[in-house]
Design a protein around this motif. Structure first.
Motif, PDB file in Angstrom:
ATOM      1  N   SER A 297      65.219 -36.498  29.912  1.00  0.00           N
ATOM      2  CA  SER A 297      65.793 -37.408  28.935  1.00  0.00           C
ATOM      3  C   SER A 297      66.709 -38.390  29.653  1.00  0.00           C
ATOM      4  CB  SER A 297      66.604 -36.630  27.898  1.00  0.00           C
ATOM      5  OG  SER A 297      67.787 -36.103  28.479  1.00  0.00           O
ATOM      6  N   PRO A 298      66.934 -39.588  29.078  1.00  0.00           N
ATOM      7  CA  PRO A 298      67.857 -40.532  29.721  1.00  0.00           C
ATOM      8  C   PRO A 298      69.242 -39.931  29.962  1.00  0.00           C
ATOM      9  CG  PRO A 298      66.593 -41.660  28.035  1.00  0.00           C
ATOM     10  CD  PRO A 298      66.273 -40.195  27.900  1.00  0.00           C
ATOM     11  N   GLU A 299      69.722 -39.132  29.029  1.00  0.00           N
ATOM     12  CA  GLU A 299      71.050 -38.536  29.202  1.00  0.00           C
ATOM     13  C   GLU A 299      71.074 -37.578  30.390  1.00  0.00           C
ATOM     14  OE1 GLU A 299      70.486 -39.811  25.011  1.00  0.00           O
ATOM     15  OE2 GLU A 299      69.311 -38.585  26.411  1.00  0.00           O
ATOM     16  N   ALA A 300      70.026 -36.774  30.539  1.00  0.00           N
ATOM     17  CA  ALA A 300      69.971 -35.821  31.641  1.00  0.00           C
ATOM     18  C   ALA A 300      69.793 -36.514  32.979  1.00  0.00           C
ATOM     19  CB  ALA A 300      68.834 -34.827  31.412  1.00  0.00           C
ATOM     20  N   ALA A 301      69.128 -37.663  32.970  1.00  0.00           N
ATOM     21  CA  ALA A 301      68.835 -38.381  34.216  1.00  0.00           C
ATOM     22  C   ALA A 301      69.906 -39.391  34.577  1.00  0.00           C
ATOM     23  CB  ALA A 301      67.487 -39.091  34.101  1.00  0.00           C
ATOM     24  N   ARG A 302      70.947 -39.531  33.765  1.00  0.00           N
ATOM     25  CA  ARG A 302      71.893 -40.632  33.952  1.00  0.00           C
ATOM     26  C   ARG A 302      72.567 -40.623  35.322  1.00  0.00           C
ATOM     27  NH1 ARG A 302      75.722 -40.957  29.101  1.00  0.00           N
ATOM     28  NH2 ARG A 302      73.768 -41.441  28.030  1.00  0.00           N
ATOM     29  N   LYS A 303      72.801 -39.455  35.895  1.00  0.00           N
ATOM     30  CA  LYS A 303      73.436 -39.402  37.208  1.00  0.00           C
ATOM     31  C   LYS A 303      72.529 -39.941  38.310  1.00  0.00           C
ATOM     32  CE  LYS A 303      76.656 -35.630  36.260  1.00  0.00           C
ATOM     33  NZ  LYS A 303      77.126 -34.274  36.644  1.00  0.00           N
ATOM     34  N   GLN A 304      71.249 -40.127  37.996  1.00  0.00           N
ATOM     35  CA  GLN A 304      70.317 -40.677  38.979  1.00  0.00           C
ATOM     36  C   GLN A 304      70.105 -42.177  38.791  1.00  0.00           C
ATOM     37  OE1 GLN A 304      66.902 -37.927  39.993  1.00  0.00           O
ATOM     38  NE2 GLN A 304      67.368 -37.134  37.959  1.00  0.00           N
ATOM     39  N   ILE A 305      70.895 -42.785  37.886  1.00  0.00           N
ATOM     40  CA  ILE A 305      70.736 -44.200  37.556  1.00  0.00           C
ATOM     41  C   ILE A 305      71.996 -44.968  37.929  1.00  0.00           C
ATOM     42  CG2 ILE A 305      70.227 -45.867  35.737  1.00  0.00           C
ATOM     43  CD1 ILE A 305      69.030 -43.583  34.108  1.00  0.00           C
ATOM     44  N   GLY A 306      71.833 -46.081  38.630  1.00  0.00           N
ATOM     45  CA  GLY A 306      72.926 -47.020  38.860  1.00  0.00           C
ATOM     46  C   GLY A 306      72.769 -48.196  37.912  1.00  0.00           C
ATOM     47  N   TYR A 307      73.881 -48.724  37.410  1.00  0.00           N
ATOM     48  CA  TYR A 307      73.822 -49.765  36.380  1.00  0.00           C
ATOM     49  C   TYR A 307      74.821 -50.862  36.692  1.00  0.00           C
ATOM     50  CZ  TYR A 307      74.176 -51.831  31.653  1.00  0.00           C
ATOM     51  OH  TYR A 307      74.188 -52.686  30.588  1.00  0.00           O
ATOM     52  N   LEU A 308      74.316 -52.096  36.707  1.00  0.00           N
ATOM     53  CA  LEU A 308      75.175 -53.270  36.829  1.00  0.00           C
ATOM     54  C   LEU A 308      75.061 -54.050  35.526  1.00  0.00           C
ATOM     55  CD1 LEU A 308      77.013 -55.103  38.521  1.00  0.00           C
ATOM     56  CD2 LEU A 308      74.966 -56.261  39.350  1.00  0.00           C
ATOM     57  N   PRO A 309      76.071 -53.978  34.656  1.00  0.00           N
ATOM     58  CA  PRO A 309      75.996 -54.673  33.367  1.00  0.00           C
ATOM     59  C   PRO A 309      76.062 -56.179  33.537  1.00  0.00           C
ATOM     60  CG  PRO A 309      78.161 -53.704  33.652  1.00  0.00           C
ATOM     61  CD  PRO A 309      77.328 -53.228  34.813  1.00  0.00           C
ATOM     62  N   GLN A 310      75.759 -56.870  32.462  1.00  0.00           N
ATOM     63  CA  GLN A 310      75.706 -58.330  32.505  1.00  0.00           C
ATOM     64  C   GLN A 310      77.051 -58.925  32.865  1.00  0.00           C
ATOM     65  OE1 GLN A 310      74.208 -60.108  28.919  1.00  0.00           O
ATOM     66  NE2 GLN A 310      73.667 -62.002  29.948  1.00  0.00           N
ATOM     67  N   LYS A 311      78.125 -58.350  32.360  1.00  0.00           N
ATOM     68  CA  LYS A 311      79.456 -58.840  32.667  1.00  0.00           C
ATOM     69  C   LYS A 311      80.327 -57.668  33.086  1.00  0.00           C
ATOM     70  CE  LYS A 311      79.357 -62.765  29.448  1.00  0.00           C
ATOM     71  NZ  LYS A 311      80.008 -63.387  28.266  1.00  0.00           N
ATOM     72  N   SER A 312      80.898 -57.760  34.270  1.00  0.00           N
ATOM     73  CA  SER A 312      81.842 -56.748  34.732  1.00  0.00           C
ATOM     74  C   SER A 312      83.244 -57.267  34.438  1.00  0.00           C
ATOM     75  CB  SER A 312      81.662 -56.473  36.227  1.00  0.00           C
ATOM     76  OG  SER A 312      80.381 -55.932  36.483  1.00  0.00           O
ATOM     77  N   LEU A 313      83.777 -56.850  33.309  1.00  0.00           N
ATOM     78  CA  LEU A 313      85.065 -57.368  32.866  1.00  0.00           C
ATOM     79  C   LEU A 313      86.205 -56.639  33.572  1.00  0.00           C
ATOM     80  CD1 LEU A 313      84.351 -57.605  29.023  1.00  0.00           C
ATOM     81  CD2 LEU A 313      84.249 -59.432  30.727  1.00  0.00           C
ATOM     82  N   PHE A 314      87.116 -57.376  34.117  1.00  0.00           N
ATOM     83  CA  PHE A 314      88.305 -56.795  34.730  1.00  0.00           C
ATOM     84  C   PHE A 314      89.363 -57.880  34.844  1.00  0.00           C
ATOM     85  CE2 PHE A 314      85.920 -58.644  38.127  1.00  0.00           C
ATOM     86  CZ  PHE A 314      86.858 -59.136  39.006  1.00  0.00           C
TER      87      PHE A 314
END
Length: 256
Positions: free
Chosen positions: A73-90
């Motif tokens: 499932s996506p939840e179980a696999a999440r630690k194997q996924i890197g994600y760069l969102p459209q906007k990195s707000l900081f």
């Protein structure tokens, strides 16, 4: 970073439909991506591209259908996924270094309140080196250019050695002179990680990715770089640049 066995299944989506606030954003989406692919996702604003990435991450729940990531499932696999969102707000004024930003990418593996280990620090240095930013490790993130910041955010996304990298408009904020270098970086990273990249830059998509899909609620995909003129017009509802044999050209039928 981990290596993959090219051809193994990475993402499997079957008959996916997603509603957000009562509006159907994705409908009857089917997609199969093998490990080692570099898939470019194009489509009009509001067409569901970001929602597709978030569904693969397990951040939005399907109305119906099935998603598997590495046969989990996506939840179980999440630690194997890197994600760069459209906007990195900081806050640009916040005193945090590039190295500290990258180390934040370990939260998913370590937990929000865990202490960093020496191995975490070493992994963060390695990630910065991979994106050509090791010399900037001690620089405050707010002092870097847009392109430099984006490289740091890519390092944050890959620091935990993901098998799948999801990128949402990763070249945003990078001036055109530096975008070629950035896309060259992504192509190098694709030697070790499967990539799905959402982009409005169709020329870059055609030059750097291996496969192309188009999303506007429905998904148009032929497991290749080529999209049919009918697919493009159906998605955009007007003539736009499309991909054929890796070369951008225009669909020039009359339209309203």
């Amino acid at each position: 970073m981990n290596s993959y066995q090219a051809g193994d299944p990475a993402v499997y989506i079957e008959d996916l439909s997603v509603k957000i606030d009562g509006r159907r954003v994705l409908e009857k989406v089917n997609l199969r991506i093998r490990e080692g692919e570099f898939l470019g996702v194009i489509g009009p604003n509001g067409g569901g591209k970001t929602t597709l990435l978030r569904a693969i991450l397990g951040l939005v729940k399907p109305e119906r259908g099935r998603i598997e990531v590495f046969a989990e499932s996506p939840e179980a696999a999440r630690k194997q996924i890197g994600y760069l969102p459209q906007k990195s707000l900081f806050d640009q004024r916040f005193p945090i270094t590039a190295l500290e930003v990258v180390m934040m990418g370990m939260y998913g593996a370590r937990g929000l309140f865990s202490r960093y280990t020496s191995r975490d620090v070493d992994a963060s240095w390695e990630a910065l080196s991979l994106v050509g930013m090791a010399d900037y490790a001690d620089r405050e993130i707010g002092s870097l250019s847009g392109g430099e910041q984006q490289r740091v955010f890519v390092a944050r996304a890959i620091v935990s050695s993901p098998r799948l990298l999801l990128l949402d408009e990763p070249a945003a904020g990078i001036d055109s002179a530096k975008q070629i270098e950035f896309y060259d970086l992504l192509r190098e990273l694709n030697e070790k990680v499967t990539i799905i990249m959402v982009s409005h830059d169709i020329s870059a998509v055609s030059a750097y990715v291996k496969k192309v899909a188009c999303v506007n609620r429905r998904l148009y995909y032929h497991d290749s770089k080529e999209l049919m003129a009918e697919d493009i017009e159906e998605a955009y509802h007007c003539p736009v640049e499309m991909i054929a044999h890796g070369v951008p050209h225009r669909v020039l039928r009359s339209h309203d």
